[in-house]
Design a protein around this motif. Structure first.
Motif, mmCIF file in Angstrom:
data_model
loop_
_atom_site.group_PDB
_atom_site.id
_atom_site.type_symbol
_atom_site.label_atom_id
_atom_site.label_comp_id
_atom_site.label_asym_id
_atom_site.label_seq_id
_atom_site.Cartn_x
_atom_site.Cartn_y
_atom_site.Cartn_z
ATOM 1 N N ALA A 38 0.828 -1.209 0.000
ATOM 2 C CA ALA A 38 0.000 0.000 0.000
ATOM 3 C C ALA A 38 0.865 1.262 0.000
ATOM 4 C CB ALA A 38 -0.922 -0.006 1.218
ATOM 5 N N MET A 39 1.920 1.262 0.826
ATOM 6 C CA MET A 39 2.818 2.417 0.842
ATOM 7 C C MET A 39 3.550 2.574 -0.483
ATOM 8 S SD MET A 39 4.474 2.557 4.665
ATOM 9 C CE MET A 39 5.195 0.915 4.575
ATOM 10 N N SER A 40 3.923 1.456 -1.071
ATOM 11 C CA SER A 40 4.603 1.489 -2.361
ATOM 12 C C SER A 40 3.682 2.057 -3.435
ATOM 13 C CB SER A 40 5.053 0.077 -2.740
ATOM 14 O OG SER A 40 5.716 0.066 -3.983
ATOM 15 N N TRP A 41 2.425 1.620 -3.431
ATOM 16 C CA TRP A 41 1.467 2.127 -4.420
ATOM 17 C C TRP A 41 1.216 3.625 -4.229
ATOM 18 C CZ3 TRP A 41 -3.779 3.764 -3.668
ATOM 19 C CH2 TRP A 41 -4.437 4.062 -4.863
ATOM 20 N N ALA A 42 1.069 4.048 -2.973
ATOM 21 C CA ALA A 42 0.835 5.469 -2.711
ATOM 22 C C ALA A 42 2.019 6.312 -3.162
ATOM 23 C CB ALA A 42 0.569 5.682 -1.223
ATOM 24 N N ARG A 43 3.223 5.812 -2.920
ATOM 25 C CA ARG A 43 4.414 6.554 -3.352
ATOM 26 C C ARG A 43 4.492 6.629 -4.864
ATOM 27 N NH1 ARG A 43 7.251 9.521 -4.886
ATOM 28 N NH2 ARG A 43 9.421 10.038 -4.390
ATOM 29 N N ALA A 44 4.172 5.531 -5.537
ATOM 30 C CA ALA A 44 4.191 5.522 -7.001
ATOM 31 C C ALA A 44 3.133 6.461 -7.563
ATOM 32 C CB ALA A 44 3.968 4.096 -7.514
ATOM 33 N N LEU A 45 1.967 6.485 -6.935
ATOM 34 C CA LEU A 45 0.876 7.328 -7.424
ATOM 35 C C LEU A 45 1.234 8.808 -7.328
ATOM 36 C CD1 LEU A 45 -2.039 6.964 -8.491
ATOM 37 C CD2 LEU A 45 -2.831 7.315 -6.153
ATOM 38 N N GLY A 46 2.006 9.182 -6.312
ATOM 39 C CA GLY A 46 2.357 10.579 -6.129
ATOM 40 C C GLY A 46 3.700 10.979 -6.699
#
Length: 225
Positions: free
Chosen positions: A183-191
């Motif tokens: 989840a943290m990885s996805w959030a970082r990629a999204l931003g």
């Protein structure tokens, strides 16, 4: 304590409140129908989910290695994994360009294979994976390191193969950390912004993700941003 909590709440909450009150819901919904917004949103979702999947598939073996094995150079490997988390995003983009660009360290080999990464959608995925993978690896390694070793030992005494122990015992027990890391990885990629605009550019429909579209709109139309 009360003063510290109040100041922290102002710092963390006030910018979000300011965003919510700046534009009415009706105006926001109408803006969401713009073609450039839909293209950027679609591209952001596709690339961020792809880079997250890439981070999980490639990062899980390394996370297991860091969590369960002691080997020479382990601290160096951990440092190299965590470095993209603190590296300025623009510097990360320059590094990707110097590594995978047409004149980069791997550029000649990629060109021989007919592959050109810079300023393509694949470059967006690569940039996002570079900055986001460490979040998954560190979380997954910490979660697997906290699994009680005796559970793994008991499974081994029952003649379970290493692969079965990993799949049926270690992964389920470390699942909360794995999900949190993903989840943290996805959030970082999204931003992700800096590495993307440096390595992939800002081309609508090809490399323009939502953060880039927001930045571009900010130059001329604050309401659109």
């Amino acid at each position: 304590l009360g003063l510290a909590l109040t100041l922290l709440a102002i710092l963390l909450v006030l910018p979000i409140v300011a965003l919510l009150f700046r534009v009415s819901p009706a105006s926001l919904l109408s803006r969401m129908g713009d073609r450039i917004v839909l293209d950027a949103l679609r591209l952001s979702l596709v690339t961020s989910l792809t880079s997250t999947a890439l981070s999980v598939v490639l990062g899980l073996p390394l996370a297991w290695l860091l969590a369960t094995c002691r080997f020479p150079g382990r601290s160096l490997v951990r440092t190299m994994v965590e470095l993209p988390m603190v590296l300025p995003p623009t510097v990360a983009g320059v590094g990707l360009l110097l590594a995978f660009g047409r004149s980069g360290l791997a550029g000649g080999a990629l060109r021989a294979l007919g592959v050109e990464l810079p300023f393509t959608t694949a470059a967006v995925v690569l940039a996002q994976a570079f900055v986001a993978a460490p979040f998954f690896i560190t979380s997954a390694a910490a979660g697997m390191a906290e699994v009680e070793p005796r559970y793994l030992a008991v499974a081994s005494t029952l003649r379970a193969s290493p692969w079965v122990v990993f799949r049926r015992v270690l992964l389920p027990l470390a699942a909360p950390a794995l999900v949190a890391g993903a989840a943290m990885s996805w959030a970082r990629a999204l931003g992700e912004f800096g590495a993307t605009i440096t390595f992939a550019g800002n081309m609508p429909g090809i490399t323009q993700t939502m953060p880039l579209a927001v930045y571009l709109a900010l130059q001329t139309d604050l309401e659109a941003a």
